[in-house]
Enzyme design. Structure first.
Site, mmCIF file in Angstrom:
data_model
loop_
_atom_site.group_PDB
_atom_site.id
_atom_site.type_symbol
_atom_site.label_atom_id
_atom_site.label_comp_id
_atom_site.label_asym_id
_atom_site.label_seq_id
_atom_site.Cartn_x
_atom_site.Cartn_y
_atom_site.Cartn_z
ATOM 1 N N GLU A 67 29.951 -8.981 -14.588
ATOM 2 C CA GLU A 67 30.585 -8.349 -13.423
ATOM 3 C C GLU A 67 29.596 -8.227 -12.280
ATOM 4 O O GLU A 67 29.929 -8.458 -11.114
ATOM 5 C CB GLU A 67 31.109 -6.953 -13.805
ATOM 6 N N ASP B 53 26.688 2.590 -15.043
ATOM 7 C CA ASP B 53 27.412 1.431 -14.474
ATOM 8 C C ASP B 53 27.171 0.251 -15.419
ATOM 9 O O ASP B 53 26.122 -0.366 -15.344
ATOM 10 C CB ASP B 53 26.887 1.158 -13.067
ATOM 11 N N HIS C 185 23.178 2.242 -9.546
ATOM 12 C CA HIS C 185 22.167 1.175 -9.590
ATOM 13 C C HIS C 185 20.736 1.736 -9.555
ATOM 14 O O HIS C 185 19.824 1.071 -9.094
ATOM 15 C CB HIS C 185 22.378 0.116 -8.499
ATOM 16 N N ASP D 198 35.403 1.645 -13.810
ATOM 17 C CA ASP D 198 34.032 1.445 -13.336
ATOM 18 C C ASP D 198 33.586 2.684 -12.563
ATOM 19 O O ASP D 198 34.404 3.541 -12.231
ATOM 20 C CB ASP D 198 33.942 0.187 -12.455
HETATM 21 CO CO CO Z 1 27.268 -2.173 -10.626
HETATM 22 ZN ZN ZN Z 2 30.028 -1.575 -12.248
#
Ligand code: CO
Ligand code: ZN
Length: 332
Positions: A195, A165, A304, A218
């Site tokens: 972002e 990511d 994440h 994404d």
């Molecule tokens: Co992210």
């Molecule tokens: Zn992202």
């Protein structure tokens, strides 16, 4: 399609938390310079690469930044306190290694808590292996940002690493640029900043470019792990065409073009409804008088964390879908 693991490893291993995208910007610019007509870096730091054409102005966005931890305080024993830059979870962070821009490595740990369920970022600290404030300050200053320390791994079908990511979105854009044959479209490949802290780079770059169409690349979550929150997205089922997330309802025309393109070219695809989160198209589609926008998402588990997991097959489907869309004569 050959998977370029060497390039992806270089991208994910380049330090680049939100607001500090200088290094990754240089790596990407070097990689794409032979495939575009012009390149510039705008005021906020977005890298804007253009492949000129007389047709529709298409903005493609993938964010260069990654989530991180910013140092707020250093105590007498050299322990660092921190706040989040983007979506950092205390539970995911516990015992993770982190790395600073200068290469300093630390481990995140937590104060003793009777109830581990009450763990919050302000009960946590980073140990960089020193024993005094003085020693710590030789390596780290207040306001410095560290990121999860990656260890890149790939096998035949999967990649597993932090920062997928959204380096994987950047990778898809780079590979699409390399494969793209002649097209009438006026293509702006935008590698965006910030972002993770609120789609900030996409906002300013979209205003500057004023595109006819906006597409982001994404990661998105999946529902294919044991007892996962129900979600129709699975690894290996192809490029995910976003229908909705918290920042965007995909424009019906864009969704239609994506589906048609996938069908015409036998590209595997699936639909994505993400019940939380958002990405750059969330900002692009409400620019000026509105921009028809959508997202091609790369299905990814454990977003994440320092071990995000994606499928090479899906990644290649995303590259094909983006390339074929860009080659198309798009009618709106
Ligand atoms: Co992210
Ligand atoms: Zn992202």
């Amino acid at each position: 399609m050959e998977f370029n693991g060497q390039l992806l490893k270089k991208l994910v291993d380049t330090y680049s938390p939100s607001g500090m995208e200088e290094r990754i910007k240089d790596v990407i610019a070097e990689e794409i310079k032979d495939y575009v007509d012009e390149m510039k870096v705008d005021t906020l730091g977005n890298l804007i690469a253009r492949k000129k054409g007389n047709g529709k102005k298409i903005m493609i966005a993938g964010h260069m930044d990654q989530i991180g931890l910013m140092i707020t305080d250093i105590d007498e024993k050299g322990f660092l306190r921190f706040t989040n830059v983007g979506g950092i979870s205390p539970f995911i962070s516990l015992n993770q290694r982190v790395i600073f821009e200068n290469g300093t490595i630390g481990v995140i740990h937590c104060e003793h808590l009777e109830d581990i369920g009450k763990m919050k970022l302000d009960k946590m600290f980073i140990d960089i292996g020193v024993s005094s404030k003085e020693e710590a300050e030789k390596q780290v200053m207040i306001g410095d940002v560290c990121v999860y320390h990656n260890s890149y791994y790939e096998n035949e079908n999967r990649v597993m690493t932090g920062a997928l990511d959204d380096r994987i979105g950047c990778y898809v854009m780079i590979e699409a640029l390399k494969q793209l044959s002649r097209t009438e479209n006026d293509i702006y490949m935008v590698f965006t900043v910030q972002e993770e802290v609120g789609l900030r780079g996409a906002k300013t770059s979209a205003f500057g470019i004023n595109p006819d169409i906006g597409i982001s690349l994404d990661v998105t979550a999946t529902g294919d792990t044991p007892k996962a929150r129900p979600m129709a997205v699975s690894l290996d089922k192809g490029a995910a065409i976003k229908v909705k997330d918290n920042s965007l309802i995909t424009h019906p025309k864009i969704r239609k073009i994506m589906i048609e393109t996938a069908k015409e070219n036998n590209i595997d695809y699936q639909f994505e409804v993400l019940e939380y989160g958002g990405t750059d198209s969330g900002a692009i589609h409400i620019t000026r008088e509105g921009v028809p926008s959508g997202v091609i998402s790369i299905p990814t588990r454990y977003i994440h964390t320092s071990s995000e997991l994606a499928s090479k097959k899906d990644i290649n489907s995303c590259i094909s879908l983006l390339t074929k869309m860009l080659e198309k004569n798009i009618e709106l």
